[in-house]
Write an enzyme that holds these catalytic residues in place. Structure first.
Site, short mmCIF file in Angstrom:
data_model
loop_
_atom_site.label_atom_id
_atom_site.label_comp_id
_atom_site.label_asym_id
_atom_site.label_seq_id
_atom_site.Cartn_x
_atom_site.Cartn_y
_atom_site.Cartn_z
N THR A 1 14.48 53.38 32.15
CA THR A 1 14.36 53.42 31.04
C THR A 1 14.59 51.89 30.45
O THR A 1 14.82 50.90 31.35
CB THR A 1 15.96 53.84 30.64
N ASP A 2 14.25 51.46 29.21
CA ASP A 2 14.46 50.09 28.75
C ASP A 2 15.92 49.87 28.63
O ASP A 2 15.99 48.67 28.32
CB ASP A 2 13.70 50.15 27.31
N GLU A 3 16.78 50.72 28.51
CA GLU A 3 18.32 50.31 28.26
C GLU A 3 18.67 49.69 29.30
O GLU A 3 20.00 48.91 29.40
CB GLU A 3 18.86 51.87 28.26
N LYS B 1 21.46 53.41 35.81
CA LYS B 1 19.71 53.21 35.89
C LYS B 1 19.46 51.84 36.54
O LYS B 1 18.35 51.70 37.33
CB LYS B 1 19.29 53.44 34.60
N TYR C 1 25.65 54.54 31.70
CA TYR C 1 24.29 55.63 31.87
C TYR C 1 23.34 54.19 32.51
O TYR C 1 22.72 54.44 33.44
CB TYR C 1 23.71 56.13 30.60
#
Length: 350
Positions: free
Chosen positions: A133-135, A174, A170
């Site tokens: 993810t970009d997060e 990741k 989260y």
């Protein structure tokens, strides 16, 4: 090829499974634990295909994963299995640490031993594609935080070289899994590729996420909750565009490389919700506008202000770009939810 997909009953995973069965001749092995966000109804349309196989297994279960690799002999692993809801990770992070970090570690070790024992000809063809993810990058400068004399300068975007600064349990989990995948490549030469995507939306999205939540709440006449003032900016990517990109990365990407996948659709959350209301006002008119249901609630802890992806690498190297605009993708999404109330009721009842 034999393609092993972890998390294939989830939102993006099920879209990938449907794509692979409907658009290729590959055999697909779907490995999913079937947590609350996994739903076999999302892949019912392809579940009877002779090239599709399902195994209800937790990726943390090393013995079971070893057996699956031995039985199905995958040529490609596409790893999507993850706990992915930020709010849930803030409330309780244990599942995120277990699945996203320990699960990825377990998969890497099983894949490494499997790959090292393959014949040389098959070793050279094997790939493990880690979908992230970009997060993991944290957040970017928000246009509201820029002084008036600097407005002519382009806003920064996430690139494949942006340093990691995860904000939530989260995104930290990741980021950890991304680092593990790169370490297994550097240390053991395991042939991997990584992709980091922006916010996905589309059919079969679990109703706790923003777009399906707003659609279903609006239809039920319930409040449409928006964090803070709804000024957070996200780059929206239609899920079918994403899975096309994933297939290109998995099959054509360079080993050891990372590819950012974005939709070139930066929208404030309030804009997204208002757009949904505007479409519903036309498709399912009421005596009032759905926008009157918008309700602002206390902001999420550690809420990132802006995400935006530079997807020029995958565009230039793999000739991928999104086919859907935000407007066309959002209309397709809303129309899907309007005609699949049975799926929504089944998911919510569980």
């Amino acid at each position: 090829m034999n393609i092993l997909v972890t998390g294939g009953a989830g939102f993006i995973g099920s879209a990938l499974v449907r794509f692979l069965i409907n658009n290729t001749q590959h055999t697909v092995i779907n490995v999913d634990k079937l947590t609350y966000a996994g739903n076999l109804a999302s892949i019912a349309s392809v579940s009877e295909n002779v090239r599709y196989h399902f195994e209800q297994v937790d990726i943390c279960n090393r013995e079971a994963m070893v057996d699956i690799f031995a039985q199905y002999q995958p040529d490609l692993v596409m790893h999507l299995a993850a706990e992915s809801h930020v709010d849930r990770s803030i409330t309780t992070s244990a599942d995120f640490i277990q699945t996203n970090i320990i699960g990825t570690y377990t998969l890497l070790e099983v894949a490494r031993h499997y790959w090292q024992n393959l014949p040389e000809s098959r070793q050279s063809q094997f790939r493990l594609h880690h979908i992230s993810t970009d997060e993991v990058y944290g957040d970017l400068v928000h246009p509201d935080d820029i002084s008036d004399d600097a407005t002519d300068k382009p806003l920064a975007l996430f690139t494949e070289h942006t340093p990691y600064q995860p904000s939530s349990p989260y995104s930290a989990s990741k980021a950890s899994s991304d680092h593990l995948v790169r370490a297994w490549h550097r240390t053991y030469n395991l042939p991997i590729v990584i992709s980091n995507c922006s916010n996905n939306y589309g059919p079969y999205h679990f109703p706790e996420k923003l777009i399906p939540l707003v659609i279903l709440n609006a239809l039920a006449g319930k409040p449409l909750p928006i964090y803070g003032k709804g000024e957070q900016i996200r780059d929206w990517l239609y899920v079918d565009d994403h899975v096309r990109a994933l297939y290109k990365v998995a099959t054509q990407g360079k080993v050891g490389q990372t590819y950012n996948i974005g939709g070139y659709n930066e929208k404030r959350n309030i804009e997204v919700v208002e757009s949904i209301c505007h479409i519903l006002d036309k498709l399912v008119p009421k005596s009032y506008s759905y926008s009157t249901l918008i309700t602002f609630v206390d902001d999420r802890a550690g809420h990132d202000k802006r995400y935006a992806i530079d997807a020029s690498k995958i565009r230039d190297e793999l000739q991928w770009q999104p086919e859907e605009t935000f407007e066309s993708g959002l209309l397709k999404t809303i129309e899907w939810y309007l005609t699949h109330q049975d799926w929504c009721e089944s998911v919510l009842s569980n």
